[in-house]
Design an enzyme around this catalytic site. Structure first.
Site, PDB file in Angstrom:
ATOM      1  N   ALA A  50       0.779  -1.279  -0.042  1.00 48.15           N
ATOM      2  CA  ALA A  50       0.040  -0.028  -0.021  1.00 48.15           C
ATOM      3  C   ALA A  50       0.741   1.267   0.004  1.00 48.15           C
ATOM      4  O   ALA A  50       0.398   2.412   0.238  1.00 48.15           O
ATOM      5  CB  ALA A  50      -1.038   0.044   1.175  1.00 48.15           C
ATOM      6  N   TYR A 107       3.988 -14.755 -14.698  1.00 51.39           N
ATOM      7  CA  TYR A 107       3.136 -13.751 -14.273  1.00 51.39           C
ATOM      8  C   TYR A 107       1.567 -14.276 -14.402  1.00 51.39           C
ATOM      9  O   TYR A 107       0.885 -14.124 -13.413  1.00 51.39           O
ATOM     10  CB  TYR A 107       3.379 -12.388 -14.710  1.00 51.39           C
ATOM     11  N   ILE A 137      -2.227   1.209  -6.657  1.00 48.18           N
ATOM     12  CA  ILE A 137      -3.630   1.119  -6.702  1.00 48.18           C
ATOM     13  C   ILE A 137      -3.787   0.922  -5.111  1.00 48.18           C
ATOM     14  O   ILE A 137      -4.740   0.884  -4.251  1.00 48.18           O
ATOM     15  CB  ILE A 137      -4.101   0.003  -7.330  1.00 48.18           C
TER      16      ILE A 137
END
Length: 310
Positions: free
Chosen positions: A29, A182, A33
Site C-alpha cells: 500500500a 506472471y 492502487i
C-alpha cells in the site's frame, strides 16, 4: 451510498460506505492502487494498515496519506511476501495489534521479473503473488472470521487469461518465461479466491473472498518489463492505462460494496476491461476448474506449511 451513480453503472469512490471503526490491511500500500485504496478507506474513517516491505517508502506513503487525509488513522506493518519468515513475523505482529480485522486486501505483487527465487526457493512471481498472500491470509484469517461483513480481496490481472498452472513445474524450473510465470501467478490468485470462498461457505463463515483487477493501471509494475516494452510504453500508455486512482476502484468496490458477494470478480467496464468504472466481470474458464483449485490449495499448504481455520 450514492444510489444514482450505482444505477448508472459509474461506481466511484464516493460510493464507498462509511468505514469508521473498521480495520483494513492492504499489502503493497505504499504506492499505486494499494495506496489509492488506502487513501479512500482512510478518508471514510477506516484504520488502514500499510503492509509493505520497505520502511522508508512506507514512511513516505504515511506522510502523503497524512497530508491527503488529515487525521487519517494509518499504520505501517513490515511485510516481505517473498519470505515466509517475514510473513509469519508480520502476521504475529498484526494479530497482537488488532484482535479483529475487517478487510484484508492482497494487493502487492511483482510482474515480469527475470527468473529469480524467493528466500524460500520459490519462483519469485508465483512465490510472491500467490504463495506469499496465501500464507499471510492463512495466518490472519481467524481475525476476520468473527467479523460480520469481513472480506479478503485478492488482486488478480487481465494477465490471468494467459496463465496456466503446471503442477509438474510450479517453480518454473524446467522452463521460464516472465510473462507466462506472471500469468500463472495471477490465475492462482483467482483460483485461491474461489477455493477460499467455497471453504468459507462450507464453514458458514461471516467472511467473503472476492477478487478484483485494475485493468491497465498506471503503476510501477512496468519497471520489470523488457527494455523494448519500457522504451515503447510511454507512447502507448494513454491508450492502455488509466490512473492508479481509477485503477483502485475495482479493489474498493470488491472490498466495500454492500451488494458484492463472495466469489465475485470486479474490473473496469470499458472495452477489454482496460479502463472504466468497476463492475462484476468474468474470469477465464481455467480459473473455475474446481479440481485444479483444490490441488493448488493442497500444494500451497505443503509448500508454505501454513494451515487455514476453514
Amino acid at each position: 451510498m450514492n444510489a444514482t451513480a450505482t444505477r448508472a453503472g459509474r461506481w466511484t469512490a464516493t460510493d464507498v460506505p462509511d468505514q469508521a471503526g473498521r480495520v483494513a490491511v492492504i499489502t503493497g500500500a505504499n504506492t499505486g492502487i494499494g495506496y489509492e485504496a488506502a487513501k479512500v478507506l482512510a478518508a471514510r474513517g477506516a484504520t488502514v494498515v500499510l503492509a509493505c516491505r520497505n520502511p522508508e517508502r512506507a514512511d513516505d506513503a504515511l506522510a502523503r496519506l497524512a497530508t491527503a487525509v488529515p487525521g487519517a488513522r494509518a499504520e505501517f506493518l513490515r511485510l516481505d511476501l517473498s519470505s515466509l519468515a517475514s510473513i509469519r513475523d508480520a502476521a504475529a505482529e498484526l494479530r497482537e495489534r488488532h484482535p479483529e480485522i475487517d478487510l484484508l486486501v492482497n494487493n502487492a505483487g511483482v510482474m515480469w521479473t527475470p527468473r529469480s527465487l524467493t528466500a524460500d526457493g520459490f519462483e519469485l512471481q508465483f512465490g510472491t503473488n500467490h504463495l506469499g498472500h496465501f500464507a499471510f491470509t492463512g495466518l490472519v484469517l481467524d481475525r476476520l472470521l468473527p467479523v460480520v461483513g469481513s472480506r479478503v480481496v485478492t488482486i488478480s490481472s487481465m494477465g490471468h487469461r494467459s496463465g496456466r498452472i503446471d503442477f509438474d513445474d510450479l517453480q518454473s524450473e524446467r522452463a521460464y518465461g516472465r510473462h507466462r510465470a506472471y500469468g500463472a501467478s495471477k490465475l492462482a490468485n483467482l483460483m485461491f479466491t474461489y477455493e477460499l470462498q467455497r471453504r468459507l461457505d462450507v464453514a458458514g463463515a461471516n467472511t467473503a473472498a472476492v477478487a478484483a483487477h485494475p485493468g491497465g493501471a498506471g503503476t510501477e509494475l512496468v519497471r520489470n518489463s523488457p527494455p523494448l516494452i519500457r522504451f515503447l510504453y510511454p507512447l502507448f500508455e494513454p491508450l492502455v492505462t488509466q490512473s492508479a486512482e481509477r485503477g483502485a476502484l475495482p479493489t474498493l468496490r470488491a472490498a466495500t460494496d454492500p451488494f458484492a458477494r463472495g466469489g465475485e470478480y470486479y474490473g473496469p467496464d470499458g472495452i477489454g476491461e482496460v479502463k472504466g468504472f468497476p463492475k462484476r466481470v468474468g474470469s477465464h474458464s481455467r480459473s473455475h476448474d474446481k479440481l485444479a483449485q483444490r490441488r493448488l490449495w493442497q500444494e500451497s499448504l505443503q509448500l508454505t506449511g501454513v494451515t487455514f481455520p476453514v
